[in-house]
Design a protein around this motif. Structure first.
Motif, PDB file in Angstrom:
ATOM      1  N   GLU A  19       0.838  -1.202   0.000  1.00 42.47           N
ATOM      2  CA  GLU A  19       0.000   0.000   0.000  1.00 42.47           C
ATOM      3  C   GLU A  19       0.877   1.258   0.000  1.00 42.47           C
ATOM      4  O   GLU A  19       0.580   2.235  -0.692  1.00 42.47           O
ATOM      5  N   LEU A  20       1.958   1.216   0.762  1.00 51.10           N
ATOM      6  CA  LEU A  20       2.860   2.374   0.824  1.00 51.10           C
ATOM      7  C   LEU A  20       3.576   2.615  -0.505  1.00 51.10           C
ATOM      8  O   LEU A  20       3.932   3.758  -0.816  1.00 51.10           O
ATOM      9  N   ARG A  21       3.771   1.580  -1.310  1.00 49.35           N
ATOM     10  CA  ARG A  21       4.365   1.775  -2.631  1.00 49.35           C
ATOM     11  C   ARG A  21       3.387   2.513  -3.554  1.00 49.35           C
ATOM     12  O   ARG A  21       3.801   3.249  -4.442  1.00 49.35           O
ATOM     13  N   ILE A  22       2.099   2.307  -3.328  1.00 49.07           N
ATOM     14  CA  ILE A  22       1.080   2.985  -4.133  1.00 49.07           C
ATOM     15  C   ILE A  22       0.781   4.369  -3.553  1.00 49.07           C
ATOM     16  O   ILE A  22       0.694   5.350  -4.287  1.00 49.07           O
ATOM     17  N   GLU A  23       0.611   4.428  -2.252  1.00 52.20           N
ATOM     18  CA  GLU A  23       0.300   5.681  -1.555  1.00 52.20           C
ATOM     19  C   GLU A  23       1.308   5.865  -0.420  1.00 52.20           C
ATOM     20  O   GLU A  23       1.051   5.452   0.717  1.00 52.20           O
ATOM     21  N   PRO A  24       2.452   6.477  -0.724  1.00 48.53           N
ATOM     22  CA  PRO A  24       3.529   6.589   0.264  1.00 48.53           C
ATOM     23  C   PRO A  24       3.151   7.328   1.549  1.00 48.53           C
ATOM     24  O   PRO A  24       3.796   7.120   2.574  1.00 48.53           O
ATOM     25  N   GLU A  25       2.123   8.140   1.499  1.00 52.48           N
ATOM     26  CA  GLU A  25       1.724   8.884   2.688  1.00 52.48           C
ATOM     27  C   GLU A  25       0.426   8.347   3.299  1.00 52.48           C
ATOM     28  O   GLU A  25      -0.354   9.095   3.869  1.00 52.48           O
ATOM     29  N   SER A  26       0.228   7.062   3.194  1.00 54.28           N
ATOM     30  CA  SER A  26      -0.939   6.440   3.815  1.00 54.28           C
ATOM     31  C   SER A  26      -0.687   6.315   5.317  1.00 54.28           C
ATOM     32  O   SER A  26       0.017   5.414   5.778  1.00 54.28           O
ATOM     33  N   SER A  27      -1.263   7.239   6.075  1.00 51.18           N
ATOM     34  CA  SER A  27      -1.044   7.218   7.523  1.00 51.18           C
ATOM     35  C   SER A  27      -1.621   5.956   8.155  1.00 51.18           C
ATOM     36  O   SER A  27      -1.086   5.462   9.151  1.00 51.18           O
ATOM     37  N   SER A  28      -2.676   5.421   7.566  1.00 48.17           N
ATOM     38  CA  SER A  28      -3.262   4.186   8.099  1.00 48.17           C
ATOM     39  C   SER A  28      -2.291   3.020   7.945  1.00 48.17           C
ATOM     40  O   SER A  28      -2.111   2.234   8.878  1.00 48.17           O
ATOM     41  N   ALA A  29      -1.673   2.900   6.767  1.00 45.65           N
ATOM     42  CA  ALA A  29      -0.707   1.814   6.554  1.00 45.65           C
ATOM     43  C   ALA A  29       0.491   1.983   7.485  1.00 45.65           C
ATOM     44  O   ALA A  29       0.955   1.012   8.099  1.00 45.65           O
ATOM     45  N   LEU A  30       0.991   3.210   7.619  1.00 42.54           N
ATOM     46  CA  LEU A  30       2.130   3.469   8.503  1.00 42.54           C
ATOM     47  C   LEU A  30       1.791   3.141   9.956  1.00 42.54           C
ATOM     48  O   LEU A  30       2.559   2.487  10.658  1.00 42.54           O
ATOM     49  N   SER A  31       0.625   3.574  10.397  1.00 40.65           N
ATOM     50  CA  SER A  31       0.200   3.320  11.770  1.00 40.65           C
ATOM     51  C   SER A  31      -0.008   1.831  12.026  1.00 40.65           C
ATOM     52  O   SER A  31       0.380   1.306  13.077  1.00 40.65           O
ATOM     53  N   ASN A  32      -0.602   1.149  11.055  1.00 38.42           N
ATOM     54  CA  ASN A  32      -0.819  -0.288  11.208  1.00 38.42           C
ATOM     55  C   ASN A  32       0.506  -1.042  11.294  1.00 38.42           C
ATOM     56  O   ASN A  32       0.644  -1.982  12.074  1.00 38.42           O
ATOM     57  N   LEU A  33       1.479  -0.625  10.500  1.00 41.47           N
ATOM     58  CA  LEU A  33       2.798  -1.243  10.581  1.00 41.47           C
ATOM     59  C   LEU A  33       3.422  -1.010  11.952  1.00 41.47           C
ATOM     60  O   LEU A  33       4.025  -1.920  12.526  1.00 41.47           O
ATOM     61  N   ALA A  34       3.264   0.190  12.495  1.00 45.42           N
ATOM     62  CA  ALA A  34       3.792   0.487  13.833  1.00 45.42           C
ATOM     63  C   ALA A  34       3.179  -0.437  14.873  1.00 45.42           C
ATOM     64  O   ALA A  34       3.880  -0.981  15.734  1.00 45.42           O
ATOM     65  N   VAL A  35       1.871  -0.632  14.791  1.00 47.88           N
ATOM     66  CA  VAL A  35       1.177  -1.492  15.760  1.00 47.88           C
ATOM     67  C   VAL A  35       1.630  -2.946  15.624  1.00 47.88           C
ATOM     68  O   VAL A  35       1.898  -3.620  16.626  1.00 47.88           O
TER      69      VAL A  35
END
Length: 161
Positions: A109-125
């Motif tokens: 998802e981050l490769r498609i939308e690098p600023e996806s805060s949901s993907a970033l947050s989910n990865l952190a969790v």
């Protein structure tokens, strides 16, 4: 003239409304039938991908993860640049506690939308759940930088402080 994709999206909107439970499966079957006709004028490969994405969303809301994953996978096969598909697949894998696959999907998802805060947050969790505080903090900080209102990032940083 109404295009098949317009008709499909109208069916999905009807299915979202307050109608009897018996009607929803019928509408889903009709919508799925539209997906099987590859010779309908005006339908392109990307439109089929979007159709599978929206059908996957219907199944996700119903809690039918297996069918949702099937349609999300078909969506990515038809159009590899659809935003949100990998985010939803990652969320399903997360709910199924398949963290490795969830991480893969969130990174796609981050490769498609690098600023996806949901993907970033989910990865952190997820990295936090796997006792990987360094990666967890990195993704939490990125999520907060992209969207200061993304609570998952703050949760992870506070937990690992």
């Amino acid at each position: 003239m109404i295009l098949a994709t317009d008709f499909f999206f109208k069916l999905i909107n009807i299915a979202k409304g307050n109608i009897r439970q018996i009607v929803k499966p019928v509408l889903i079957l009709i919508a799925f039938g539209l997906l099987t006709f590859s010779n309908i004028p005006g339908l392109q490969r990307n439109s089929f991908g979007q159709s599978h994405y929206w059908l996957g969303n219907v199944y996700l809301r119903q809690g039918n993860f297996k069918k949702a994953l099937t349609h999300y996978t078909q969506a990515t096969e038809l159009s590899d640049r659809l935003g949100g598909v990998h985010l939803n697949k990652g969320a399903i894998y997360f709910k199924l506690k398949d963290y490795h696959r969830a991480i893969e999907e969130f990174k796609k998802e981050l490769r498609i939308e690098p600023e996806s805060s949901s993907a970033l947050s989910n990865l952190a969790v997820i990295y936090d759940l796997q006792n990987n505080p360094d990666s967890s903090r990195i993704y939490a900080r990125k999520a907060i930088a992209v969207s200061p209102y993304e609570l998952g990032g703050y949760y992870v940083l506070a937990k690992n402080f």
